[in-house]
Motif scaffolding. Sequence first.
Motif, short mmCIF file in Angstrom:
data_model
loop_
_atom_site.label_atom_id
_atom_site.label_comp_id
_atom_site.label_asym_id
_atom_site.label_seq_id
_atom_site.Cartn_x
_atom_site.Cartn_y
_atom_site.Cartn_z
N VAL A 24 0.87 -1.18 0.00
CA VAL A 24 0.00 0.00 0.00
C VAL A 24 0.90 1.23 0.00
O VAL A 24 1.68 1.45 0.94
CB VAL A 24 -0.95 0.01 1.22
CG1 VAL A 24 -1.84 1.26 1.18
CG2 VAL A 24 -1.79 -1.25 1.24
N ILE A 25 0.81 1.99 -1.08
CA ILE A 25 1.62 3.20 -1.18
C ILE A 25 0.75 4.36 -0.73
O ILE A 25 -0.30 4.62 -1.31
CB ILE A 25 2.12 3.39 -2.62
CG1 ILE A 25 3.04 2.21 -2.96
CG2 ILE A 25 2.86 4.71 -2.77
CD1 ILE A 25 3.49 2.14 -4.36
N CYS A 26 1.18 5.01 0.34
CA CYS A 26 0.38 6.08 0.94
C CYS A 26 0.94 7.42 0.51
O CYS A 26 1.96 7.87 1.04
CB CYS A 26 0.42 6.00 2.46
SG CYS A 26 -0.09 4.41 3.08
N ASP A 27 0.28 8.03 -0.45
CA ASP A 27 0.65 9.37 -0.87
C ASP A 27 -0.13 10.35 0.00
O ASP A 27 -1.26 10.69 -0.29
CB ASP A 27 0.33 9.56 -2.36
CG ASP A 27 0.68 10.95 -2.85
OD1 ASP A 27 0.85 11.85 -2.01
OD2 ASP A 27 0.76 11.15 -4.08
N ASP A 28 0.52 10.77 1.08
CA ASP A 28 -0.13 11.64 2.06
C ASP A 28 0.40 13.07 1.96
O ASP A 28 0.49 13.78 2.97
CB ASP A 28 0.12 11.11 3.49
CG ASP A 28 -0.66 9.82 3.79
OD1 ASP A 28 -1.42 9.37 2.93
OD2 ASP A 28 -0.48 9.27 4.90
N VAL A 29 0.74 13.51 0.75
CA VAL A 29 1.43 14.81 0.63
C VAL A 29 0.59 16.01 1.07
O VAL A 29 1.13 17.09 1.31
CB VAL A 29 2.00 15.07 -0.79
CG1 VAL A 29 2.99 14.00 -1.19
CG2 VAL A 29 0.92 15.23 -1.83
N TYR A 30 -0.74 15.82 1.17
CA TYR A 30 -1.59 16.95 1.60
C TYR A 30 -2.05 16.80 3.04
O TYR A 30 -2.96 17.51 3.47
CB TYR A 30 -2.81 17.07 0.68
CG TYR A 30 -2.44 17.44 -0.74
CD1 TYR A 30 -2.04 18.73 -1.06
CD2 TYR A 30 -2.45 16.48 -1.75
CE1 TYR A 30 -1.68 19.07 -2.35
CE2 TYR A 30 -2.09 16.82 -3.06
CZ TYR A 30 -1.71 18.10 -3.33
OH TYR A 30 -1.35 18.45 -4.61
#
Length: 385
Positions: free
Chosen positions: A197-203
């Motif tokens: 699971v790749i978590c793109d939490d940039v915001y």
Amino acid sequence: MMRDRMNTSVFDLRRSAIREFARLAKETPGCISLTLGEPDFDTPRPVIEQAKLSLDNHETHYIENNGLRELRESIAAYETKAHGFTCDQSQVIVTAGATEALFTALMGIINPGDEVIIPTPAFVLYEEIIKLCRGIPVHLDTSKSSFQICGKQLEGLITDRTKAIVLNTPNNPTGTILNSESLEAVHQAALKNDLFVICDDVYRQLIYTDGYHSFTEFTDVRDRTILVQSFSKPYAMTGWRMGYLIADAQIKERLELIHQFSVVSTPAPFQKAAITALDFDPVELKETYARRRAYMLKRLNDMGLDVPEPQGAFYMFPSIARFGMDSATFCRRMISEAGLAATPGFCFGSDDHIRLTYCYSDSQLKEGLDRLEKFIGMLHISDRG
Ligand code: PMP
């Protein structure tokens, strides 16, 4: 033709329509652009001062590939303290923005023909990187479920080639944050099918409501969780190209080689500046965006547009379905007939929407929304006529 001898996957890549519409806006005199996801703030002064100091101190040589240890320690401490994501500096790779972190993560896990699930609408980058890695992007349409992930629908997409799922919360382009049911559905699927699971939490630092949860909170799937983060958005550092990824030590130990053989390291003079950035509380940015968000939401609602209420990031994604036009035609016409540029939804996988960005000045926002209102009014009149 030597071009025919190139890696065939480069011919599958699409140019970013976000850039294309931003360019069209620039070339149209007087056009207001609400296209780019670029903070209209300056990088905080102390971050700039630290970069200058580093340059003056000749911190301009090769450094550790994964980033200065001091920075990696600060990142691990920050993630542990601010977000409850307990980790160690040995799990961190400092990357050239979240873009390189995503590239490194996907390159490191995809074998040719592997499928990667993308809840859609989604940021354009994932699909293109997956294709470049010879993987197969599989779209999970969230538009009928308030942009949340339905467990049944997810299960239906999983095959024995499914390798990973990319999560982006808050989401670009909808601003939606994933609810607990969505996260739990992914959690179960990841456990059952050994999915990364790749978590793109940039915001995640730009959230305007309560109730945010990141997938990184699940402690029993840490071996398959890869967190992708960026200095770009919360600290207005898009041009610095600084970000990071955090993965299980055994996974990171391989990913760091991709980073080492492609980027070597991010710029040495920016390492300590990034530490300074982590100490910066982006409260002013957040307050400004919260105000602009309320303003834009009210204007769109008053225009009768169907728009999901965004809980984070700085985008809104109103539906244009009722105008009977594809999103590119709508956006092209809006530029030429009303002098306003937005990004067509098709480039996020939803042709029924447009994306408006509210990280622009109050006066630009007001003028842009006035123009949108006029344009929509014109369309209604021509519908009737
Ligand atoms: N992920 C998402 C969801 C984004 O919107 C962006 C930038 N627009 C990125 C990743 C890449 O950010 P960076 O500037 O750190 O490469």
